[in-house]
Design a protein around this motif. Structure first.
Motif, PDB file in Angstrom:
ATOM      1  N   THR A  29     -20.191 -18.820  53.709  1.00 50.27           N
ATOM      2  CA  THR A  29     -19.744 -19.396  52.443  1.00 50.27           C
ATOM      3  C   THR A  29     -19.210 -20.794  52.744  1.00 50.27           C
ATOM      4  O   THR A  29     -19.264 -21.239  53.889  1.00 50.27           O
ATOM      5  N   ARG A  37     -17.667 -22.844  42.029  1.00 49.19           N
ATOM      6  CA  ARG A  37     -17.927 -21.668  41.196  1.00 49.19           C
ATOM      7  C   ARG A  37     -16.670 -21.026  40.616  1.00 49.19           C
ATOM      8  O   ARG A  37     -16.729 -20.306  39.623  1.00 49.19           O
ATOM      9  N   CYS A 115      -7.239  -6.052  35.690  1.00 48.08           N
ATOM     10  CA  CYS A 115      -6.774  -7.411  35.368  1.00 48.08           C
ATOM     11  C   CYS A 115      -5.989  -7.468  34.054  1.00 48.08           C
ATOM     12  O   CYS A 115      -5.218  -8.398  33.831  1.00 48.08           O
ATOM     13  N   GLY A 227     -21.146  -9.876  38.532  1.00 49.01           N
ATOM     14  CA  GLY A 227     -20.310 -11.029  38.201  1.00 49.01           C
ATOM     15  C   GLY A 227     -20.708 -11.729  36.911  1.00 49.01           C
ATOM     16  O   GLY A 227     -19.853 -12.103  36.113  1.00 49.01           O
ATOM     17  N   LYS A 228     -22.031 -11.876  36.702  1.00 46.55           N
ATOM     18  CA  LYS A 228     -22.492 -12.629  35.516  1.00 46.55           C
ATOM     19  C   LYS A 228     -22.142 -11.883  34.223  1.00 46.55           C
ATOM     20  O   LYS A 228     -21.721 -12.494  33.235  1.00 46.55           O
ATOM     21  N   ASN A 265     -11.259 -16.728  37.315  1.00 47.74           N
ATOM     22  CA  ASN A 265     -12.179 -17.803  37.676  1.00 47.74           C
ATOM     23  C   ASN A 265     -11.771 -18.999  36.813  1.00 47.74           C
ATOM     24  O   ASN A 265     -11.649 -18.865  35.592  1.00 47.74           O
ATOM     25  N   SER A 324     -11.820  -5.235  34.855  1.00 45.74           N
ATOM     26  CA  SER A 324     -12.521  -3.983  35.105  1.00 45.74           C
ATOM     27  C   SER A 324     -12.146  -2.923  34.084  1.00 45.74           C
ATOM     28  O   SER A 324     -10.986  -2.804  33.676  1.00 45.74           O
TER      29      SER A 324
HETATM   30  N1  ACO Z   1     -20.429 -18.125  49.083  1.00 47.55           N
HETATM   31  C1  ACO Z   1     -21.671 -18.640  49.036  1.00 47.55           C
HETATM   32  N2  ACO Z   1     -22.659 -18.111  48.290  1.00 47.55           N
HETATM   33  C2  ACO Z   1     -22.345 -17.016  47.555  1.00 47.55           C
HETATM   34  C3  ACO Z   1     -21.074 -16.429  47.557  1.00 47.55           C
HETATM   35  C4  ACO Z   1     -20.096 -17.028  48.365  1.00 47.55           C
HETATM   36  N3  ACO Z   1     -18.840 -16.559  48.443  1.00 47.55           N
HETATM   37  N4  ACO Z   1     -21.077 -15.371  46.734  1.00 47.55           N
HETATM   38  C5  ACO Z   1     -22.307 -15.289  46.210  1.00 47.55           C
HETATM   39  N5  ACO Z   1     -23.091 -16.267  46.708  1.00 47.55           N
HETATM   40  C6  ACO Z   1     -24.481 -16.565  46.424  1.00 47.55           C
HETATM   41  C7  ACO Z   1     -25.212 -15.364  45.877  1.00 47.55           C
HETATM   42  O1  ACO Z   1     -25.689 -14.539  46.936  1.00 47.55           O
HETATM   43  C8  ACO Z   1     -26.322 -16.018  45.092  1.00 47.55           C
HETATM   44  O2  ACO Z   1     -27.342 -16.420  45.991  1.00 47.55           O
HETATM   45  P1  ACO Z   1     -28.907 -16.226  45.568  1.00 47.55           P
HETATM   46  O3  ACO Z   1     -29.050 -17.119  44.356  1.00 47.55           O
HETATM   47  O4  ACO Z   1     -29.613 -16.716  46.767  1.00 47.55           O
HETATM   48  O5  ACO Z   1     -29.053 -14.790  45.285  1.00 47.55           O
HETATM   49  C9  ACO Z   1     -25.697 -17.306  44.562  1.00 47.55           C
HETATM   50  O6  ACO Z   1     -24.550 -17.547  45.397  1.00 47.55           O
HETATM   51  C10 ACO Z   1     -25.245 -17.218  43.120  1.00 47.55           C
HETATM   52  O7  ACO Z   1     -24.494 -16.030  42.958  1.00 47.55           O
HETATM   53  P2  ACO Z   1     -24.002 -15.566  41.568  1.00 47.55           P
HETATM   54  O8  ACO Z   1     -23.289 -14.247  41.707  1.00 47.55           O
HETATM   55  O9  ACO Z   1     -25.125 -15.660  40.595  1.00 47.55           O
HETATM   56  O10 ACO Z   1     -22.921 -16.712  41.227  1.00 47.55           O
HETATM   57  P3  ACO Z   1     -22.165 -16.975  39.896  1.00 47.55           P
HETATM   58  O11 ACO Z   1     -22.348 -18.360  39.496  1.00 47.55           O
HETATM   59  O12 ACO Z   1     -22.384 -15.895  38.873  1.00 47.55           O
HETATM   60  O13 ACO Z   1     -20.626 -16.837  40.368  1.00 47.55           O
HETATM   61  C11 ACO Z   1     -18.763 -15.316  40.352  1.00 47.55           C
HETATM   62  C12 ACO Z   1     -20.149 -15.617  40.903  1.00 47.55           C
HETATM   63  C13 ACO Z   1     -17.839 -16.404  40.811  1.00 47.55           C
HETATM   64  C14 ACO Z   1     -18.308 -13.982  40.918  1.00 47.55           C
HETATM   65  C15 ACO Z   1     -18.812 -15.260  38.804  1.00 47.55           C
HETATM   66  O14 ACO Z   1     -19.888 -14.476  38.389  1.00 47.55           O
HETATM   67  C16 ACO Z   1     -17.536 -14.699  38.182  1.00 47.55           C
HETATM   68  O15 ACO Z   1     -16.478 -15.290  38.269  1.00 47.55           O
HETATM   69  N6  ACO Z   1     -17.614 -13.568  37.489  1.00 47.55           N
HETATM   70  C17 ACO Z   1     -16.448 -13.000  36.782  1.00 47.55           C
HETATM   71  C18 ACO Z   1     -15.370 -12.469  37.681  1.00 47.55           C
HETATM   72  C19 ACO Z   1     -14.317 -11.797  36.857  1.00 47.55           C
HETATM   73  O16 ACO Z   1     -13.937 -12.238  35.788  1.00 47.55           O
HETATM   74  N7  ACO Z   1     -13.818 -10.662  37.266  1.00 47.55           N
HETATM   75  C20 ACO Z   1     -12.921  -9.920  36.388  1.00 47.55           C
HETATM   76  C21 ACO Z   1     -11.651  -9.668  36.918  1.00 47.55           C
HETATM   77  S1  ACO Z   1     -11.667  -8.759  38.392  1.00 47.55           S
HETATM   78  C22 ACO Z   1     -10.910  -7.240  38.049  1.00 47.55           C
HETATM   79  O17 ACO Z   1     -10.719  -6.836  36.959  1.00 47.55           O
HETATM   80  C23 ACO Z   1     -10.577  -6.421  39.235  1.00 47.55           C
END
Ligand code: ACO
Length: 335
Positions: A29, A37, A115, A227-228, A265, A324
């Protein structure tokens, strides 16, 4: 009927700062990816081996909240404790905190809404105060999440997002119904339970609590997330539940002095802010320093605002969270 006024808030975060560069040494990463992100620059992790836990952090946050509220544990009638990372599978961390605070046989209620946990806990405490059953309640959000994260490339999607910490608030009954918690609004949608979850230890298979075998174990005990889908729902539900709270109180967005969104986020917070058309100076974020501390996020935010002297009598605070379950919630508080 009484209203619940917050008379003190406190927080505790571990000293161990873990930067994005630190994580880059453990997994594939980068600081750039994580900041772009999520907005996160660093988070706090409990140092492995250090004596600490969800209940111990809650104890430290509670002590600060009690000091600020000028009360002692003897004055408190009950604990409502929100966490997704309890010290034991059972009993809940509430009783551990109750013992640390030497609260005799006073009740401790544990609450699981991830959360949204802190707002759910505020709401539960508020109902006990409204009915006159209790006069002062200690409300906790505390999480030790670092121990359950997979900090290898396989777990990077979740591993970079979370941190440890605790926050506490003390609620007191007031007869002034223009002050304190004006209303809370709670929602859940269990059809999305599998979208963001940790499966073990659990009883969902109706068989053994923990499977044998490495691969199966990984999928079960590590947090899993689409995540999306979570993102899409968070940016819809948080503005929606904030508007619900405003409508219930015949208030408008312009009446809000301070908006505290749950910190999952920075991009989510910014989009929610944009939907609500709130100016920057009314929105408070600290995800940059702590990552997502789940149930601890909102009381940590409140405690930092208290520390900075930014909470003023008469101000209207709006709190909103999504996580969640799915669960989501809001609270309107008049200080
Ligand atoms: N470092 C580098 N690359 C990464 C990482 C990382 N840490 N994590 C994922 N990637 C890669 C993936 O493998 C993917 O690669 P690919 O395109 O080759 O497959 C690419 O980055 C894009 O990944 P996505 O998951 O599509 O990234 P996205 O832009 O959706 O961001 C994130 C991910 C940050 C998790 C976002 O979806 C998010 O914030 N979601 C909501 C989180 C949230 O609100 N959670 C609720 C609370 S938690 C609770 O209640 C416990």
């Amino acid at each position: 009927m009484f209203n619940s006024k917050i008379i003190g808030v406190g927080h505790f975060v571990p000293e161990n700062i873990v930067t994005n560069d630190d994580l880059s040494k453990l997994m594939d990463t980068s600081d750039e990816w994580i900041q772009e992100r999520t907005g996160i620059k660093e988070r706090r992790f409990y140092t492995p081996g250090e004596k600490g836990s969800t209940a111990i952090m809650a104890f430290k946050a509670s002590k600060l909240a009690m000091k600020r509220a000028k009360v002692t544990a003897d004055d408190i009638d009950a604990i409502v404790f929100a966490t997704l990372s309890p010290d034991y599978y059972f009993p809940g961390s509430g009783v551990l905190l109750q013992e640390m605070l030497k609260m005799g046989t006073k009740p401790a209620i544990d609450l699981r809404a991830q959360c949204s946990g802190f707002i759910y806990a505020l709401s539960v405490a508020d109902q006990f105060i409204k009915t006159g059953m209790y006069k002062k309640i200690l409300v906790i959000g505390s999480e030790t999440q670092s121990v359950a994260l997979d900090l290898t490339t396989r777990g990077r999607g979740m591993g970079v997002l979370f941190g440890d910490g605790a926050g506490a608030a003390i609620l007191e009954a007031t007869e002034d119904n223009t002050k304190g918690i004006l209303s809370t609004h709670l929602h859940s949608q269990g059809e999305f339970a599998d979208v963001l979850c940790v499966r073990e230890p659990g009883t969902n298979k109706g068989g053994k609590v923990i499977y044998e075998g490495q691969h199966e174990m990984y999928d079960l005990i590590s947090p899993q997330m689409d995540g999306k889908l979570v993102f899409k729902n968070a940016i819809t539900r948080m503005p929606e539940v904030t508007m619900e709270a405003l409508a219930k109180n015949n208030l408008t967005i312009e009446d809000i002095d301070m908006f505290l969104p749950h910190q999952a986020n920075l991009r989510i917070s910014q989009m929610v802010q944009r939907f609500l058309k709130l100016p920057d100076e009314k929105v408070f974020n600290n995800i940059q320093k702590y990552g997502n501390t789940t149930a601890a996020t909102l009381p940590i935010l409140l405690s930092e605002l208290w520390e900075e002297g930014r909470i003023k009598e008469g101000q209207l605070f709006a709190l909103a969270a999504f996580g969640s379950g799915f669960t989501w919630a809001s609270a309107l508080i008049r200080w």
